[in-house]
Design a protein around this motif. Structure first.
Motif, short mmCIF file in Angstrom:
data_model
loop_
_atom_site.label_atom_id
_atom_site.label_comp_id
_atom_site.label_asym_id
_atom_site.label_seq_id
_atom_site.Cartn_x
_atom_site.Cartn_y
_atom_site.Cartn_z
N GLY A 41 0.79 -1.23 0.00
CA GLY A 41 0.00 0.00 0.00
C GLY A 41 0.82 1.28 0.00
N LYS A 42 2.11 1.17 -0.38
CA LYS A 42 2.98 2.35 -0.34
C LYS A 42 2.45 3.50 -1.20
CE LYS A 42 6.62 0.22 -1.91
NZ LYS A 42 6.31 -1.20 -2.11
N THR A 43 2.07 3.17 -2.43
CA THR A 43 1.70 4.24 -3.37
C THR A 43 0.45 5.00 -2.92
OG1 THR A 43 2.71 3.02 -5.16
CG2 THR A 43 1.13 4.72 -5.80
N GLU A 44 -0.61 4.28 -2.62
CA GLU A 44 -1.85 4.95 -2.21
C GLU A 44 -1.66 5.73 -0.91
OE1 GLU A 44 -4.41 5.29 -4.21
OE2 GLU A 44 -3.08 4.20 -5.56
N THR A 45 -0.93 5.11 0.03
CA THR A 45 -0.70 5.77 1.32
C THR A 45 0.15 7.02 1.12
OG1 THR A 45 -0.74 3.58 2.33
CG2 THR A 45 0.09 5.38 3.69
N ALA A 46 1.20 6.90 0.30
CA ALA A 46 2.10 8.04 0.09
C ALA A 46 1.35 9.21 -0.56
CB ALA A 46 3.29 7.61 -0.78
N LYS A 47 0.47 8.88 -1.51
CA LYS A 47 -0.29 9.96 -2.18
C LYS A 47 -1.19 10.68 -1.18
CE LYS A 47 -0.30 8.26 -6.90
NZ LYS A 47 -0.99 7.47 -7.92
N MET A 48 -1.87 9.90 -0.34
CA MET A 48 -2.77 10.50 0.65
C MET A 48 -1.98 11.34 1.67
SD MET A 48 -5.65 8.56 2.93
CE MET A 48 -6.81 8.24 1.63
N LEU A 49 -0.88 10.78 2.11
CA LEU A 49 -0.03 11.45 3.10
C LEU A 49 0.55 12.77 2.54
CD1 LEU A 49 0.67 10.43 5.92
CD2 LEU A 49 2.77 9.49 4.99
N ALA A 50 0.85 12.75 1.27
CA ALA A 50 1.42 13.96 0.64
C ALA A 50 0.39 15.09 0.71
CB ALA A 50 1.81 13.65 -0.81
N VAL A 51 -0.86 14.78 0.41
CA VAL A 51 -1.91 15.79 0.46
C VAL A 51 -2.10 16.26 1.90
CG1 VAL A 51 -4.39 16.21 0.07
CG2 VAL A 51 -3.09 14.84 -1.57
N GLN A 52 -2.18 15.29 2.81
CA GLN A 52 -2.45 15.62 4.22
C GLN A 52 -1.33 16.40 4.89
OE1 GLN A 52 -3.23 11.85 6.00
NE2 GLN A 52 -5.35 11.77 5.32
N THR A 53 -0.09 16.21 4.43
CA THR A 53 1.03 16.86 5.12
C THR A 53 1.65 17.98 4.26
OG1 THR A 53 2.70 15.30 4.29
CG2 THR A 53 1.62 14.73 6.35
N ASN A 54 0.96 18.26 3.16
CA ASN A 54 1.42 19.34 2.28
C ASN A 54 2.84 19.11 1.75
OD1 ASN A 54 0.82 21.63 0.95
ND2 ASN A 54 1.43 23.03 2.61
N ARG A 55 3.10 17.89 1.37
CA ARG A 55 4.39 17.56 0.76
C ARG A 55 4.14 17.11 -0.67
NH1 ARG A 55 5.14 16.27 6.15
NH2 ARG A 55 7.25 16.36 6.99
N LYS A 56 5.23 17.01 -1.43
CA LYS A 56 5.11 16.58 -2.83
C LYS A 56 5.23 15.06 -2.90
CE LYS A 56 7.13 17.62 -7.26
NZ LYS A 56 8.32 18.00 -7.97
N TYR A 57 4.31 14.42 -3.62
CA TYR A 57 4.40 12.96 -3.80
C TYR A 57 5.44 12.64 -4.87
CZ TYR A 57 3.38 8.35 -5.64
OH TYR A 57 3.52 7.06 -6.09
N ILE A 58 6.40 11.77 -4.52
CA ILE A 58 7.42 11.37 -5.50
C ILE A 58 7.52 9.85 -5.52
CG2 ILE A 58 9.93 11.38 -6.00
CD1 ILE A 58 8.93 14.08 -6.51
N SER A 59 7.34 9.30 -6.71
CA SER A 59 7.50 7.85 -6.85
C SER A 59 8.86 7.57 -7.49
CB SER A 59 6.38 7.30 -7.73
OG SER A 59 6.79 6.11 -8.37
N VAL A 60 9.65 6.75 -6.83
CA VAL A 60 10.97 6.41 -7.39
C VAL A 60 10.78 5.66 -8.71
CG1 VAL A 60 13.11 5.11 -7.01
CG2 VAL A 60 12.06 6.35 -5.11
#
Ligand code: S3P
Length: 171
Positions: free
Chosen positions: A13-32
């Motif tokens: 669940g890394k991708t979905e969680t990372a995308k949600m977390l990026a929005v919630q914490t005002n960070r940029k989502y980056i996928s390696v």
């Protein structure tokens, strides 16, 4: 630096969680993986097929080195990034590293319809998942924070990471 990196096996669940977390914490989502595909102008599957896994790992390492030099990101690292010591060093030095875990049977259910993961193109994907998980367990263990996502929704996983982050910020 205040990045958050999600590591863990495919299908945790890394991708979905990372995308949600990026929005919630005002960070940029980056996928390696996305950065590698862009750099190589080829899909991960095609890179594995045409150039082999060692080449992919070399590009993965370069890409992680570059990404780790930037701030304010939620980094979605591929499931095998942990195998390289330099990757872990770079990711740990640029922020919080969280490892997502899940039971092999659940991983299998989550990824069985996907076709873009070259390592799971096997006659018995569940066996392959179990074997790889066992081999990689010591590497995933190196992360300081672990979340078992078995039976958890993405929303709850993101919430848990956010709480850990808020606790750390408030210390
Ligand atoms: C890999 C995981 C994949 C991708 C590549 C190799 C691995 O990423 O980097 O297929 O070695 O576990 P995801 O974990 O995002 O699927």
């Amino acid at each position: 630096m205040d990045n958050i990196t999600l590591i863990g096996f495919m299908g945790t669940g890394k991708t979905e969680t990372a995308k949600m977390l990026a929005v919630q914490t005002n960070r940029k989502y980056i996928s390696v993986d996305d950065a590698i595909e862009k750099k190589e102008a080829q899909s991960i599957s095609d890179i594995f097929q045409d150039k082999g896994e060692p080449y992919f790992r070399k590009i993965e390492k370069e890409t992680i080195r570059e990404i780790s030099s930037h701030d304010g990101q939620v980094i979605d690292a591929g499931g095998g990034a942990v195998l390289d010591e330099e990757n872990m060093k770079n990711l740990s030095s640029c922020g919080l590293v969280v490892c997502l875990w899940a039971e092999p049977e659940e991983i299998y259910e989550r990824v069985k319809k996907d076709t873009h993961r070259p390592l799971l193109k096997a006659d018995d994907p569940l066996r392959k998942i179990k074997d790889l998980l066992e081999k990689r367990r010591p590497f995933y263990k190196k992360a300081s924070i672990h979340i078992d996502t078995t039976g958890m929704r993405v929303k709850s996983v993101a919430k848990k990471i956010k709480e850990i982050l808020d606790d750390k910020t408030n210390v």
